[in-house]
Design an enzyme around this catalytic site. Structure first.
Site, PDB file in Angstrom:
ATOM      1  CD  GLU A 132      76.935  11.501  46.933  1.00  0.00           C
ATOM      2  OE1 GLU A 132      75.813  11.743  46.450  1.00  0.00           O
ATOM      3  OE2 GLU A 132      77.998  11.618  46.301  1.00  0.00           O
ATOM      4  CD  GLU A 154      80.040  18.339  46.655  1.00  0.00           C
ATOM      5  OE1 GLU A 154      80.175  17.185  47.099  1.00  0.00           O
ATOM      6  OE2 GLU A 154      80.225  18.636  45.463  1.00  0.00           O
ATOM      7  CG  ASP A 193      82.641   8.668  47.567  1.00  0.00           C
ATOM      8  OD1 ASP A 193      82.108   8.871  48.667  1.00  0.00           O
ATOM      9  OD2 ASP A 193      82.963   9.580  46.774  1.00  0.00           O
ATOM     10  CG  ASP A 234      80.914   9.046  43.849  1.00  0.00           C
ATOM     11  OD1 ASP A 234      81.405  10.152  44.149  1.00  0.00           O
ATOM     12  OD2 ASP A 234      79.693   8.779  43.985  1.00  0.00           O
ATOM     13  CB  SER A 235      84.982  12.868  41.951  1.00  0.00           C
ATOM     14  OG  SER A 235      85.995  12.514  42.868  1.00  0.00           O
ATOM     15  CE  LYS A 254      82.776  11.374  50.248  1.00  0.00           C
ATOM     16  NZ  LYS A 254      81.637  11.500  49.297  1.00  0.00           N
TER      17      LYS A 254
HETATM   18  O1  KIV Z   1      83.684  11.980  45.073  1.00  0.00           O
HETATM   19  C1  KIV Z   1      84.257  12.962  45.566  1.00  0.00           C
HETATM   20  O2  KIV Z   1      85.308  13.423  45.104  1.00  0.00           O
HETATM   21  C2  KIV Z   1      83.656  13.582  46.735  1.00  0.00           C
HETATM   22  C3  KIV Z   1      84.252  14.862  47.226  1.00  0.00           C
HETATM   23  C4  KIV Z   1      83.813  15.982  46.378  1.00  0.00           C
HETATM   24  C5  KIV Z   1      83.949  15.109  48.654  1.00  0.00           C
HETATM   25  O3  KIV Z   1      82.697  13.094  47.252  1.00  0.00           O
END
Ligand code: KIV
Length: 261
Positions: free
Chosen positions: A115, A178, A83, A44-45, A113
């Protein structure tokens, strides 16, 4: 070329280091897959590095699906993880199941993924129970930006160890650590049976992940301590664009060699 699957990835713990990078489009996903990276994360970056948001919080499920579809089309070997964005899994277990299912069905990604540690244990267990593989993510969880008051290294060893063990018990197949001090990351890696993948968590994790834009030097001057820039691609791209502008303005491009007859 052996396809990386969830069981293949789990088997790597203690035998070989795991590599993971983010990708958000077809071209970069193809390049890093060909380079041999084990896991491609549609993170989600995407919100901060591709869409111009100041945090990952505004990212939507539709945006994640849009980018993940392009990535999946390009990838032949790596495990593709997507994510779940903020509020796609926090509201209720039923909603988490529906959203995770939709994200896998519509994109072809192989795992989600999520969090959060102990607090997300029931959600993760519910997803694993319906055969949705889950990668956990603890330490600095960017979706908790406002709770942390910024992006800060997480140093509470006992809480982090409890979080990691909760994810393992819930059935997560791996966990991202992280911005965690390296000694704590080492302890977690030794104490759980699933692979740890570190970002700003030192060299003792089972694997490493970076955001592709950081590794390529595509962003401005901001560079977290844990990032190694392998190239300054921002300067390369800018130089090429400046030369192109100059060539067109001065009638140097296109020349006869780039014209049809
Ligand atoms: O969204 C992302 O890029 C991440 C990584 C930093 C692990 O969660």
């Amino acid at each position: 070329m052996d396809k990386v699957t969830v069981p293949v990835l789990k088997e790597k713990k203690g035998k070989e280091k795991i590599t993971m990078l983010t990708a958000y489009d077809y071209c970069f996903a193809q390049i890093i897959d060909e380079a041999g990276v084990d896991v491609i994360l549609v993170g989600d970056s995407v919100g901060t590095v591709m869409l111009g948001y100041s945090t990952t919080i505004p990212v939507t499920i539709s945006e994640m699906i849009h980018h993940a579809k392009a990535v999946v089309k390009a990838v032949k070997r790596a495990l593709v993880v997507i994510d779940m964005p903020f509020m796609a899994y926090q509201e209720s277990i039923e909603k988490a199941k529906r959203n995770a299912g939709r994200m896998l069905k519509e994109t072809g990604a192989e795992a989600v993924k999520i969090e959060g540690g102990e607090k997300m244990k029931d959600v993760i267990k519910a997803l694993v129970d319906i055969d949705i593989p889950v990668m956990g993510h603890i330490g600095l969880t960017p979706q908790s930006y406002h709770v942390f008051g910024g992006y800060k290294v997480q140093k509470e060893a006992e809480r982090l160890i409890r979080d990691a063990k909760a994810l393992e018990e819930a059935g997560a197949f791996s966990v991202v650590l992280e911005c965690v001090p390296r000694q704590i990351a080492k302890r977690i890696t030794e104490e759980i049976s699933i692979p740890t993948i570190g970002i700003g968590a030192g060299p003792d994790c089972d694997g490493q992940v970076l955001v592709i834009h950081d590794l390529l030097g595509l962003l401005g001057d901001f560079r977290p301590k844990f990032v190694r820039q392998y190239v300054k691609l921002r300067d390369v791209v800018k130089k090429a664009a400046i030369e192109y502008v100059s060539d067109v303005k001065n009638g140097i491009f296109p020349d006869d060699a780039h014209s049809f007859h």
